[in-house]
Scaffold this motif. Structure first.
Motif, PDB file in Angstrom:
ATOM      1  N   ILE A   3       0.862  -1.179   0.000  1.00 19.47           N
ATOM      2  CA  ILE A   3       0.000   0.000   0.000  1.00 19.47           C
ATOM      3  C   ILE A   3       0.899   1.229   0.000  1.00 19.47           C
ATOM      4  N   LEU A   4       0.697   2.115  -0.965  1.00 19.17           N
ATOM      5  CA  LEU A   4       1.439   3.379  -1.047  1.00 19.17           C
ATOM      6  C   LEU A   4       0.501   4.519  -0.684  1.00 19.17           C
ATOM      7  N   THR A   5       0.980   5.415   0.146  1.00 15.95           N
ATOM      8  CA  THR A   5       0.239   6.625   0.490  1.00 15.95           C
ATOM      9  C   THR A   5       1.137   7.808   0.221  1.00 15.95           C
ATOM     10  N   ARG A   6       0.681   8.707  -0.641  1.00 14.40           N
ATOM     11  CA  ARG A   6       1.416   9.939  -0.932  1.00 14.40           C
ATOM     12  C   ARG A   6       0.629  11.092  -0.317  1.00 14.40           C
ATOM     13  N   GLU A   7       1.302  11.900   0.514  1.00 14.51           N
ATOM     14  CA  GLU A   7       0.599  12.928   1.270  1.00 14.51           C
ATOM     15  C   GLU A   7       1.573  13.975   1.767  1.00 14.51           C
ATOM     16  N   CYS A   8       1.051  15.055   2.336  1.00 14.73           N
ATOM     17  CA  CYS A   8       1.849  16.061   3.032  1.00 14.73           C
ATOM     18  C   CYS A   8       2.057  15.597   4.475  1.00 14.73           C
ATOM     19  N   LEU A   9       3.208  15.899   5.040  1.00 11.21           N
ATOM     20  CA  LEU A   9       3.512  15.460   6.396  1.00 11.21           C
ATOM     21  C   LEU A   9       2.541  16.040   7.410  1.00 11.21           C
ATOM     22  N   SER A  10       2.147  17.287   7.240  1.00 18.13           N
ATOM     23  CA  SER A  10       1.237  17.904   8.204  1.00 18.13           C
ATOM     24  C   SER A  10      -0.143  17.256   8.197  1.00 18.13           C
ATOM     25  N   SER A  11      -0.528  16.631   7.096  1.00 21.88           N
ATOM     26  CA  SER A  11      -1.840  15.991   7.015  1.00 21.88           C
ATOM     27  C   SER A  11      -1.881  14.642   7.724  1.00 21.88           C
ATOM     28  N   VAL A  12      -0.756  13.943   7.816  1.00 18.38           N
ATOM     29  CA  VAL A  12      -0.740  12.635   8.475  1.00 18.38           C
ATOM     30  C   VAL A  12      -0.195  12.711   9.900  1.00 18.38           C
ATOM     31  N   ARG A  13       0.325  13.847  10.295  1.00 17.60           N
ATOM     32  CA  ARG A  13       0.920  13.995  11.625  1.00 17.60           C
ATOM     33  C   ARG A  13      -0.105  13.811  12.747  1.00 17.60           C
ATOM     34  N   GLY A  14      -1.361  14.112  12.484  1.00 17.70           N
ATOM     35  CA  GLY A  14      -2.384  14.042  13.527  1.00 17.70           C
ATOM     36  C   GLY A  14      -2.795  12.639  13.909  1.00 17.70           C
ATOM     37  N   PHE A  15      -2.686  11.659  13.011  1.00 24.34           N
ATOM     38  CA  PHE A  15      -3.172  10.324  13.333  1.00 24.34           C
ATOM     39  C   PHE A  15      -2.135   9.215  13.171  1.00 24.34           C
ATOM     40  N   ARG A  16      -0.956   9.517  12.668  1.00 26.25           N
ATOM     41  CA  ARG A  16       0.095   8.501  12.557  1.00 26.25           C
ATOM     42  C   ARG A  16       1.110   8.707  13.678  1.00 26.25           C
ATOM     43  N   THR A  17       1.356   7.670  14.460  1.00 25.08           N
ATOM     44  CA  THR A  17       2.308   7.759  15.565  1.00 25.08           C
ATOM     45  C   THR A  17       3.635   7.101  15.228  1.00 25.08           C
ATOM     46  N   ASP A  18       3.777   6.580  14.017  1.00 31.47           N
ATOM     47  CA  ASP A  18       5.000   5.879  13.641  1.00 31.47           C
ATOM     48  C   ASP A  18       5.906   6.716  12.737  1.00 31.47           C
ATOM     49  N   ILE A  19       5.792   8.029  12.811  1.00 30.50           N
ATOM     50  CA  ILE A  19       6.627   8.914  11.990  1.00 30.50           C
ATOM     51  C   ILE A  19       8.055   8.894  12.544  1.00 30.50           C
ATOM     52  N   PRO A  20       9.054   8.632  11.686  1.00 34.38           N
ATOM     53  CA  PRO A  20      10.440   8.633  12.181  1.00 34.38           C
ATOM     54  C   PRO A  20      10.854  10.017  12.678  1.00 34.38           C
ATOM     55  N   ALA A  21      11.776  10.039  13.621  1.00 36.84           N
ATOM     56  CA  ALA A  21      12.255  11.308  14.174  1.00 36.84           C
ATOM     57  C   ALA A  21      13.080  12.083  13.148  1.00 36.84           C
ATOM     58  N   ASP A  22      13.826  11.373  12.311  1.00 32.52           N
ATOM     59  CA  ASP A  22      14.652  11.996  11.280  1.00 32.52           C
ATOM     60  C   ASP A  22      13.794  12.217  10.044  1.00 32.52           C
ATOM     61  N   LYS A  23      13.476  13.472   9.747  1.00 30.28           N
ATOM     62  CA  LYS A  23      12.595  13.793   8.626  1.00 30.28           C
ATOM     63  C   LYS A  23      13.332  14.456   7.473  1.00 30.28           C
ATOM     64  N   TYR A  24      14.635  14.230   7.368  1.00 26.46           N
ATOM     65  CA  TYR A  24      15.390  14.785   6.245  1.00 26.46           C
ATOM     66  C   TYR A  24      15.095  13.993   4.982  1.00 26.46           C
ATOM     67  N   GLU A  25      15.589  14.480   3.872  1.00 27.67           N
ATOM     68  CA  GLU A  25      15.379  13.855   2.573  1.00 27.67           C
ATOM     69  C   GLU A  25      15.844  12.398   2.590  1.00 27.67           C
ATOM     70  N   GLY A  26      14.982  11.486   2.146  1.00 26.61           N
ATOM     71  CA  GLY A  26      15.342  10.075   2.072  1.00 26.61           C
ATOM     72  C   GLY A  26      14.292   9.182   2.701  1.00 26.61           C
ATOM     73  N   CYS A  27      14.567   7.875   2.729  1.00 24.88           N
ATOM     74  CA  CYS A  27      13.634   6.876   3.254  1.00 24.88           C
ATOM     75  C   CYS A  27      14.168   6.255   4.538  1.00 24.88           C
TER      76      CYS A  27
END
Length: 155
Positions: free
Chosen positions: A67-91
Motif C-alpha cells: 500500500i502506497l500513500t502519498r501525502e503532506c507530512l502535516s496531514s498525516v501527523r495528527g493520526f500517525r504515531t510511527d513517523i520517524p524522528a529523522d525527517k530529512y530527505e530520504g527513506c
C-alpha cells in the motif's frame, strides 16, 4: 527593447521567486493511477497546508501486498504515531511506538490498534525534488524566457 518590457520581465521574475507553496501528490494506491508507477496526468499535485511542510510517501508491506500513500507530512501527523524522528530527505523505517494501544482492552482482533499488521513500513520524505519543491522550476523558466528575449533583441 523598451524599458516597459524590461520592467515587465523583472516583475515576472520576482513573482516567480516568491512562490513558496510546496506541491505534493496526495493519493493512496487504492485509487486508480496512484500505484507504481504514478500516473501524473490524474494527480497533478496539491499545495500543502503548512509553509514548512514536507512531502511523504508511506510504503506499507504485508507479504505481496503493498500500500502506497502519498501525502503532506502535516496531514498525516495528527493520526500517525510511527513517523520517524529523522525527517530529512530520504527513506527510513517507521518508528515503533511501544505504548500504542497499551491501555486498550479490545476483543475485536480485526482492529489494528497496535499498528502491527504490516511487516514493513517505510517513510520517504522529500522537499527538494519535482513535485516536492517550492516552485523553483518556474523561476528557471522565466529566467530562460528572459534570456531568449534579450538574445533575440541583440541579434
Amino acid at each position: 527593447m523598451s524599458n516597459r518590457n524590461v520592467i515587465t520581465l523583472v516583475v515576472l521574475a520576482l513573482i516567480a521567486v516568491e512562490g513558496n507553496a510546496l506541491y505534493c501528490y496526495r493519493c493512496n494506491s487504492n485509487s486508480p493511477g496512484c500505484g507504481t508507477p504514478l500516473n501524473w496526468l490524474w494527480y497533478w499535485g496539491e499545495t500543502c497546508p503548512e509553509y514548512d511542510d514536507k512531502c511523504v510517501k508511506i510504503i506499507e508491506r504485508k507479504g505481496a501486498e503493498t500500500i502506497l500513500t502519498r501525502e503532506c507530512l502535516s496531514s498525516v501527523r495528527g493520526f500517525r504515531t510511527d513517523i520517524p524522528a529523522d525527517k530529512y530527505e530520504g527513506c527510513r523505517p517507521a518508528a515503533k511506538d511501544v505504548r500504542l494501544g497499551h491501555y486498550v482492552n479490545n476483543s475485536i482482533t480485526q482492529l489494528d490498534i497496535h499498528r502491527d499488521y504490516y511487516d514493513e513500513v517505510t517513510w520517504c520524505f522529500c522537499y527538494f525534488d519535482h513535485r516536492c519543491n517550492g516552485a523553483a522550476g518556474l523561476t528557471i523558466s522565466v529566467s530562460l524566457l528572459a534570456l531568449i528575449y534579450f538574445a533575440r533583441g541583440l541579434i
